[in-house]
Design a protein around this motif. Structure first.
Motif, PDB file in Angstrom:
ATOM      1  N   LEU A 176       0.842  -1.293   0.062  1.00  0.00           N
ATOM      2  CA  LEU A 176      -0.053   0.049  -0.066  1.00  0.00           C
ATOM      3  C   LEU A 176       0.828   1.148  -0.047  1.00  0.00           C
ATOM      4  N   LEU A 177       1.969   1.179   0.145  1.00  0.00           N
ATOM      5  CA  LEU A 177       2.984   2.301   0.267  1.00  0.00           C
ATOM      6  C   LEU A 177       3.952   2.414  -0.734  1.00  0.00           C
ATOM      7  N   GLU A 178       4.011   1.269  -1.515  1.00  0.00           N
ATOM      8  CA  GLU A 178       4.989   1.349  -2.749  1.00  0.00           C
ATOM      9  C   GLU A 178       4.571   2.210  -3.763  1.00  0.00           C
ATOM     10  N   ASN A 179       5.555   2.790  -4.469  1.00  0.00           N
ATOM     11  CA  ASN A 179       5.530   3.617  -5.622  1.00  0.00           C
ATOM     12  C   ASN A 179       5.320   2.802  -6.822  1.00  0.00           C
ATOM     13  N   ARG A 180       5.017   3.469  -7.943  1.00  0.00           N
ATOM     14  CA  ARG A 180       4.875   2.872  -9.186  1.00  0.00           C
ATOM     15  C   ARG A 180       6.184   1.878  -9.718  1.00  0.00           C
ATOM     16  N   ARG A 181       7.470   2.305  -9.217  1.00  0.00           N
ATOM     17  CA  ARG A 181       8.704   1.526  -9.685  1.00  0.00           C
ATOM     18  C   ARG A 181       8.451   0.334  -8.988  1.00  0.00           C
ATOM     19  N   SER A 182       8.183   0.335  -7.766  1.00  0.00           N
ATOM     20  CA  SER A 182       8.057  -1.081  -7.059  1.00  0.00           C
ATOM     21  C   SER A 182       7.071  -1.920  -7.585  1.00  0.00           C
ATOM     22  N   GLN A 183       5.951  -1.206  -7.934  1.00  0.00           N
ATOM     23  CA  GLN A 183       4.893  -2.101  -8.613  1.00  0.00           C
ATOM     24  C   GLN A 183       5.545  -2.779  -9.759  1.00  0.00           C
ATOM     25  N   GLU A 184       6.109  -2.089 -10.701  1.00  0.00           N
ATOM     26  CA  GLU A 184       6.715  -2.764 -11.929  1.00  0.00           C
ATOM     27  C   GLU A 184       7.863  -3.908 -11.745  1.00  0.00           C
ATOM     28  N   THR A 222       3.283 -12.383  -5.129  1.00  0.00           N
ATOM     29  CA  THR A 222       3.384 -11.511  -6.218  1.00  0.00           C
ATOM     30  C   THR A 222       1.763 -11.315  -6.513  1.00  0.00           C
ATOM     31  N   GLN A 223       1.281 -12.305  -6.883  1.00  0.00           N
ATOM     32  CA  GLN A 223      -0.413 -12.280  -6.849  1.00  0.00           C
ATOM     33  C   GLN A 223      -1.376 -11.643  -5.918  1.00  0.00           C
ATOM     34  N   MET A 224      -0.816 -11.855  -4.739  1.00  0.00           N
ATOM     35  CA  MET A 224      -1.549 -11.167  -3.467  1.00  0.00           C
ATOM     36  C   MET A 224      -1.391  -9.776  -3.665  1.00  0.00           C
ATOM     37  N   TYR A 225      -0.230  -9.316  -3.988  1.00  0.00           N
ATOM     38  CA  TYR A 225       0.207  -7.825  -4.173  1.00  0.00           C
ATOM     39  C   TYR A 225      -0.576  -7.341  -5.168  1.00  0.00           C
ATOM     40  N   GLU A 226      -0.582  -7.985  -6.465  1.00  0.00           N
ATOM     41  CA  GLU A 226      -1.334  -7.346  -7.675  1.00  0.00           C
ATOM     42  C   GLU A 226      -2.913  -7.484  -7.242  1.00  0.00           C
ATOM     43  N   THR A 227      -3.316  -8.318  -6.630  1.00  0.00           N
ATOM     44  CA  THR A 227      -4.714  -8.118  -6.222  1.00  0.00           C
ATOM     45  C   THR A 227      -4.927  -6.943  -5.107  1.00  0.00           C
ATOM     46  N   THR A 228      -4.031  -6.707  -4.376  1.00  0.00           N
ATOM     47  CA  THR A 228      -4.119  -5.441  -3.529  1.00  0.00           C
ATOM     48  C   THR A 228      -4.028  -4.290  -4.275  1.00  0.00           C
TER      49      THR A 228
END
Length: 633
Positions: A102-110, A266-272
């Protein structure tokens, strides 16, 4: 056990050999732990745990060989331990990413999507096991019978610095041995095939088509934390020509374990991330839209509803220009009444009125894709079902889904298309990677149907309710022209070959999808004055999107979105008719002759647009006629 390792020792591989006496001579070893616990430390193998960027995020150590405690750890032990720690680093990093999602920026998401994770793990595995090819196939959660995503890697995908150089694969480049991978996916048991051509599950035609020679295969299931198979991975051909050994199996099993853990996290992260995007979209919608006013509901409820004949709803050339918004709502009620949907679905009349008002209010005041467009699409569908006689091929739930789908198919349209959402990286694009706006329209439809006082499906049993929702979803998604192009070939072949059997559910599914498109673009078949007016509205909305692309996205729009190309509207209309409209109306007219007026109207408008094209071409060589052409176009 060894709490006194300093920061410098965490960045080096420490290989401490031999006996406890030797360890006691090493100033970095804390002997008090052994003395306190009564344990005898003989040898230690300690290594750093690094993330994908080479940063040290932890330290792991192995103490004492099991078989012979007196033997020190050797070079083979170091290699095996290093391979495990590489996977550990990836797993730990992804777990940390999930906790901070929830605190990650877009670079972390990629850096934390499934594709990147799998590619990095594959790169380490292929380098370690020295095989020619490596594949990872993820099982489709919805069907369980096919692989939804395939990732593959060859040795030539690395450059001289041993870095993965190819873009993330969307489609497999190498043939997938369905018999082998399917067996592993279904049984959950690994396969080590020493000679592929001696195994009956191997399909040699795959090699013949690719020119590649498969010798040996090591295939392993990928399981999640619950032990369920979520994918399959396979290695093909050792580089040195030998077969895969038991040691290879053990290392590959470790890969599969960490791969499963990483995919799950990672799927849990993408779901979030998707849940967060969905919340933002919902809040945006709620801030814009309002619920149906009780006063308006009572007004519509108590209004006299004119007949179908009064509104001319059974005319293919229907023109809504003479109707105000109240009339469009009354006409919508009339369609429900004439199709007998209130009785068949036990719909409360006041609930229907409130639902129609809510649907209308959930259309934005954009130039074309607004309530008026939705109402006209529903009228065409109504005419096709009644006057076109297509209703006799449909059951009650299908008819209901088609009419509701038409009224709701562009809910909350923003006046921009799917490609704009993707280019602008909008929350909708994060939420839906395909048929972006159509998925949103369907979600808005369900939101209204689920809102108190708008539950026109509340009288249905659970099974019928689920069937209607499924039909409704298919109807709305079918308005994505990308899906129309995908499925129309099959439809045209069935029509041309007289193979259309509307007693089969599959063929009716196809017909409903094509009928949604035919209704959605039906303005092209209206009388010329209506068609010309609608074409101008569509062009205006397209130009507004083009302006946004120029000013906000700083990109050059395509011709149909470019205001500077507005003189090419007749040419674009002719192309639109030839590419999309005429083929579907020709097929519909052949299937059901009562639909012929749609084809005739479309052809008539094409002739008119073609005349304008010819005038434009002539004006290019005769400047005196340019003003005349502008006044007509």
């Amino acid at each position: 056990m060894n709490d006194n390792l300093n920061a410098k020792s965490q960045q080096l591989n420490i290989h401490v050999l031999d006996l406890c006496a030797f360890l006691f001579q090493d100033l970095r070893f804390n002997a008090e732990i052994d003395i306190r616990m009564g344990y005898k430390t003989q040898s230690i193998l300690s290594m750093p745990i690094k993330d994908s960027e080479g940063e040290v995020i932890g330290v792991a150590q192995a103490v004492n060989k099991v078989v012979n405690r007196n033997l020190p750890f050797n070079e083979h032990d170091e290699k095996v331990f290093a391979s495990y720690l590489a996977f550990c680093g990836i797993g730990l990093k992804n777990a940390q990413l999930y906790e901070r999602s929830l605190l990650e920026n877009r670079r972390s998401q990629e850096q934390s999507n499934v594709a990147n994770l799998i590619q990095k793990i594959m790169m380490h595995t292929q380098s370690l096991l020295q095989c020619e090819r490596c594949q990872v196939m993820l099982v489709d959660e919805s069907t369980k019978g096919i692989f939804s995503q395939v990732y593959d890697l060859a040795m030539d995908d690395f450059d001289n610095s041993e870095t993965y150089t190819r873009e993330g694969p969307a489609e497999p480049r190498f043939p997938i041995q369905i018999g082998i991978t399917g067996h592993v996916a279904s049984t959950g048991e690994p396969l080590n095939i020493l000679d592929a051509y001696k195994d009956s599950r191997f399909d040699p035609t795959a090699d013949e088509e690719s020119g590649f020679r498969t010798r040996s295969i090591l295939c392993m299931p990928i399981k999640n934390a619950e032990g369920r198979v979520v994918g399959v991975s396979q290695l093909i051909n050792k580089k040195d020509g030998t077969s895969f050994t038991k040691n290879d199996e053990n290392l590959f099993e470790a890969f599969a374990i960490f791969c499963g853990m990483g995919i799950y996290n990672t799927q849990m992260y993408e779901t979030t991330v998707k849940a967060s995007a969905k919340k933002r979209v919902a809040l945006e919608c709620l801030s814009y839209h309002v619920s149906a006013c009780p006063v308006d509901t009572n007004k519509l409820k108590n209004a006299v509803i004119p007949t179908t004949t009064d509104y001319r709803l059974l005319e293919y050339g229907f023109n809504d220009a003479g109707l105000d918004d109240d009339d469009t709502l009354k006409a919508s009620v009339r369609m429900f009444v004439d199709l007998d949907l209130l009785d068949k679905f036990r719909i409360n009349y006041e609930t229907l009125c409130r639902w129609l008002l809510s649907v209308k209010k959930n259309y934005r005041n954009v130039t074309y894709h607004n309530w008026r467009h939705a109402f006209n699409v529903a009228q065409t569908m109504f005419c096709c079902l009644k006057k076109g006689q297509l209703g006799r091929y449909m059951n009650d739930m299908e008819v209901f889904a088609l009419i509701v789908g038409c009224l709701c198919h562009d809910l909350d349209h923003r006046g921009t298309n799917n490609q704009f959402q993707i280019k602008a990286m909008s929350p909708l694009a994060e939420l839906y990677s395909t048929s972006t706006m159509e998925h949103h329209h369907f979600d808005q439809c369900i939101m209204i149907l689920s809102t108190e006082g708008n539950e026109i499906l509340s009288g249905l049993p659970q099974e019928e309710y689920e069937n209607v929702i499924g039909l409704l979803e298919c109807a709305i998604l079918s308005t994505d022209l990308a899906l129309y192009f995908k499925h129309r070939g099959e439809f045209f072949q069935l029509i041309e070959g007289n193979g259309m059997d509307l007693d089969t559910e599959e063929h009716r599914d196809l017909l409903r999808a094509m009928l949604m498109t035919a209704s959605d673009v039906s303005a092209i078949a209206k009388p010329w004055e209506v068609q010309k007016r609608v074409a101008d509205l569509i062009a205006s909305e397209f130009f507004e999107q083009g302006d946004l692309e120029k000013t906000q996205l700083k990109i050059k729009p395509i011709e149909m979105m470019d205001r500077d190309k507005k003189d090419k509207l007749p040419v674009m209309q002719v192309n639109f008719i030839d590419t999309i409209c005429l083929p579907i109306y020709k097929a519909m007219a052949k299937l059901q002759p009562d639909l012929r007026p749609l084809l005739d109207g479309c052809q008539h408008n094409r002739d008119n647009w073609e005349k304008l094209v010819q005038q434009i071409n002539k004006a290019e060589s005769d400047p005196d006629q340019r003003e005349t052409v502008k006044s007509h176009s």
